[in-house]
Design an enzyme around this catalytic site. Structure first.
Site, PDB file in Angstrom:
ATOM      1  N   HIS A 104       1.012  -1.319   0.167  1.00  0.00           N
ATOM      2  CA  HIS A 104       0.106  -0.068   0.054  1.00  0.00           C
ATOM      3  C   HIS A 104       0.851   1.131   0.018  1.00  0.00           C
ATOM      4  O   HIS A 104       1.953   1.018   0.238  1.00  0.00           O
ATOM      5  CB  HIS A 104      -0.797   0.143   1.420  1.00  0.00           C
ATOM      6  CG  HIS A 104      -0.069  -0.264   2.458  1.00  0.00           C
ATOM      7  ND1 HIS A 104       0.197  -1.663   2.944  1.00  0.00           N
ATOM      8  CD2 HIS A 104       0.658   0.484   3.477  1.00  0.00           C
ATOM      9  CE1 HIS A 104       0.792  -1.606   4.171  1.00  0.00           C
ATOM     10  NE2 HIS A 104       1.348  -0.304   4.203  1.00  0.00           N
ATOM     11  N   ASP A 171      -4.476   0.201  -0.620  1.00  0.00           N
ATOM     12  CA  ASP A 171      -3.717  -1.059  -1.328  1.00  0.00           C
ATOM     13  C   ASP A 171      -3.295  -0.800  -2.958  1.00  0.00           C
ATOM     14  O   ASP A 171      -4.212  -0.388  -3.462  1.00  0.00           O
ATOM     15  CB  ASP A 171      -4.644  -2.249  -0.993  1.00  0.00           C
ATOM     16  CG  ASP A 171      -4.018  -2.951   0.027  1.00  0.00           C
ATOM     17  OD1 ASP A 171      -4.287  -2.636   1.073  1.00  0.00           O
ATOM     18  OD2 ASP A 171      -3.903  -4.296  -0.078  1.00  0.00           O
ATOM     19  N   ASP A 201       7.563  -5.755   3.747  1.00  0.00           N
ATOM     20  CA  ASP A 201       6.207  -5.840   4.514  1.00  0.00           C
ATOM     21  C   ASP A 201       5.264  -6.517   3.792  1.00  0.00           C
ATOM     22  O   ASP A 201       4.830  -6.606   2.697  1.00  0.00           O
ATOM     23  CB  ASP A 201       6.012  -4.337   4.608  1.00  0.00           C
ATOM     24  CG  ASP A 201       4.837  -4.001   5.688  1.00  0.00           C
ATOM     25  OD1 ASP A 201       5.196  -4.242   6.995  1.00  0.00           O
ATOM     26  OD2 ASP A 201       3.738  -3.388   5.305  1.00  0.00           O
ATOM     27  N   GLU A 243       8.427 -10.570   5.663  1.00  0.00           N
ATOM     28  CA  GLU A 243       7.070 -10.538   6.908  1.00  0.00           C
ATOM     29  C   GLU A 243       6.064 -11.261   6.292  1.00  0.00           C
ATOM     30  O   GLU A 243       5.121 -10.788   5.718  1.00  0.00           O
ATOM     31  CB  GLU A 243       6.847  -9.116   7.289  1.00  0.00           C
ATOM     32  CG  GLU A 243       6.064  -9.105   8.433  1.00  0.00           C
ATOM     33  CD  GLU A 243       4.901  -8.084   8.433  1.00  0.00           C
ATOM     34  OE1 GLU A 243       4.271  -8.002   9.581  1.00  0.00           O
ATOM     35  OE2 GLU A 243       4.523  -7.567   7.502  1.00  0.00           O
TER      36      GLU A 243
END
Ligand code: NOJ
Length: 554
Positions: A104, A171, A201, A243
């Protein structure tokens, strides 16, 4: 050749520029301040710095709402300062990783501003829109209790837009080839400025199908291969650390069966079970998590951690296990967050008990993978629960007993330094601990030094040994005819633990203590018997008499 896979035996240290060190006295940490502290980090023995987002951002989610991917937020310095920082790291042999936040953007990013105001803009399709409120607008909320939905109406566009996280984080439509090309461009830009890799991320969301008509999102795993290939074409040894808080049966989708996708992932499964074991002294679920996450390609690596900048997410534990961790480490509802986690730092969670802190970090350093430290944990920093959500564990680094912990000369820093009480800078700071040979800082430095000399943990395969007690975890690593054995006692009681090392030749079955002088000789029954203190730990190399003899000759 081994060093080419530098991330396998790295020690990572994560920090945010804004809370580390303020050089220009404006109350916000900056790159110049960080550069001044590189010798400290090098002395600690870490090999890699992971910087949290530092690009221009309204800062509504600690920088995870980026408004320009190709610059440095003026509060932290300039691109020139970044280049100086990268150079200063390279001079010291330190590698730099940065966050790559491309699921995003901020709603203040020029792409989104143009996308919402101009239906003909090429950026319109860079985001995910719907003309009606989607039926699933309440599904998949990441921050329950704070975030209201995953779709928000935008007056300017007269459309609804999708946001997996907060409403100010629209997003990106990652299925759009132009967006994919831009993600590569962002990586290429920072690679050119000297970074060695990215902490990516929210990877499962980046690669998910998105849209009003998407019922159950499906991950497009092959995108990961595209990212990795591009990176390695540009810089052979650059890596991505994902992540991805996913279940073990999808781990290989992220690594790739032959290691052709991402090189590293954080091991959330082991993280959550570690805290359960710390709370209960029951090692069974941790062993299960270790074995479940054991299969991985030889070139892949786990990132192992205790606390990070987010809440300690306990969402993958059973309700009973979660309740046990809450009761032990976050009993007050104000310490809990998002209906699944604890927002505290680790030192207060463990009541500042040095024995338990050593146990936890000794464990982290000897779990299969590359250890990832969070700034301030090496001195046992605390949290400020008056701050909202995850902010409580993001307070400035405590350098000394000077005002504001030596973090800034400004009278009123933007982020408040913890002051007073057992975790205030007056009591917990680098300067004092540096002078004290028995401090937690110096203990951490010693352990990091030893960990770097034990590549078996990073490169080898491991076995969970059958120990005579369930509150003791016994792990053995084997690599290139060398073996290392680690014991951790999670109980508050001293104990004697018996186990077989697995060494075939009794004459060679001697455990050489890597941290002190009490070695262990095998008993006639073929087992070792080791007395451990409450929360005690041991690191051994399985040596032979040869090793001891050679050692006494030197
Ligand atoms: C995960 C990051 O760790 C967290 O801090 C952030 O809020 C979300 N992703 C959104 O970027």
């Amino acid at each position: 050749m081994l060093n080419d896979l530098w991330y396998k035996n790295a020690i990572v240290y994560c920090l945010s520029v804004g809370t580390f060190m303020d050089a220009n006295g404006d109350g916000v940490g900056d790159f110049q301040g960080l550069i001044r502290r590189l010798d400290y980090l090098q002395g600690l023995g870490i090999t890699t710095i992971w910087l949290m987002p530092f690009q221009p951002s309204p800062g509504l989610d600690a920088g995870y709402d980026i408004s320009d991917y190709y610059n440095v937020d003026p509060r932290y310095g300039t691109l020139g300062d970044f280049a100086e920082f990268a150079h200063a790291c390279h001079q010291r042999g330190l590698r730099v990783m940065i966050d790559l936040v491309v699921n995003h953007t901020s709603d203040q990013h020029a792409w989104f501003r143009e996308a919402r105001s101009d239906p003909d803009s090429k950026y319109r399709d860079w985001y995910v829109w719907s003309d009606k409120k989607p039926r699933n607008a309440q599904d998949g909320i990441v921050f329950p209790g704070v975030q209201k939905s995953t779709w928000t109406y935008d007056k300017q566009a007269a459309l609804w837009y999708f946001h997996r996280f907060y409403d100010f984080q629209p997003d990106l439509n990652t299925a759009n080839p132009h967006v994919q090309a831009e993600i590569l461009k962002v990586m290429g830009f920072w690679i050119q400025l000297g970074v060695s890799g990215f902490r990516m991320d929210a990877v499962p969301f980046v690669i998910s199908t998105k849209g009003a008509k998407v019922g159950k999102p499906v991950e497009q795993y092959n995108m990961l291969r595209t990212f990795r290939e591009f990176l390695q074409w540009r810089k052979g040894d650059a890596i991505i650390l994902a992540e991805a808080n996913v279940l073990p049966d999808t781990d290989l989708e992220y690594f790739g069966d032959d290691g052709e996708r991402l090189q590293m992932m954080f091991n959330f499964q082991v993280n959550q079970n570690t805290f359960y074991t710390l709370a209960s002294a029951d090692t069974a679920p941790l062993k299960k998590a270790l074995l479940a996450t054991r299969p991985r390609p030889a070139t892949a690596q786990w990132g192992v951690f205790l606390r990070n900048h987010d809440e300690l997410d306990l969402g993958r534990l059973s309700p009973e296990q979660r309740a046990t961790v809450f009761a032990a480490f976050g009993p007050d509802p104000d310490m809990q967050l998002y209906e699944r986690g604890i927002r505290r730092r680790i030192a207060p969670m463990l009541s500042g008990d040095r024995r338990r802190l050593e146990l936890a970090y000794s464990l982290m350093l000897t779990l299969p993978g590359t250890p990832v430290f969070r700034y301030g944990d090496e001195i046992g920093m605390g949290d400020d629960l008056r701050l909202p959500e995850r902010e409580c564990a993001r307070t400035p680094m405590q350098w000394s007993t000077e005002p504001h912990g030596g973090f800034t000369k400004h009278a009123r820093p933007v982020a408040r330094v913890i002051s007073g009480g057992p975790y205030g800078y007056e009591r917990v700071n680098v300067a004092d601990q540096r002078r004290d040979p028995n401090s937690f800082l110096n203990w951490t430095e010693r352990l990091i030094r030893m960990r770097r000399e034990v590549p078996e943990i990073s490169w080898g395969d491991f076995a969970v040994l059958r120990a005579s007690r369930n509150d003791v975890l016994a792990l053995r690593y084997d690599w290139r005819n060398n073996s290392v054995l680690c014991l951790h006692n999670f109980s508050a009681e001293a104990c004697t633990v018996k186990f077989k090392s697995g060494c075939a030749n009794p004459g060679e079955d001697i455990l050489i203590n890597l941290l002190s002088d009490d070695h262990s000789q095998v008993a006639p029954d073929g087992r070792h018997s080791v007395v451990l203190e409450p929360y005690g730990y041991r690191w051994y190399r399985i040596g032979g008499l040869d090793y001891l003899l050679k050692r006494s000759e030197v």
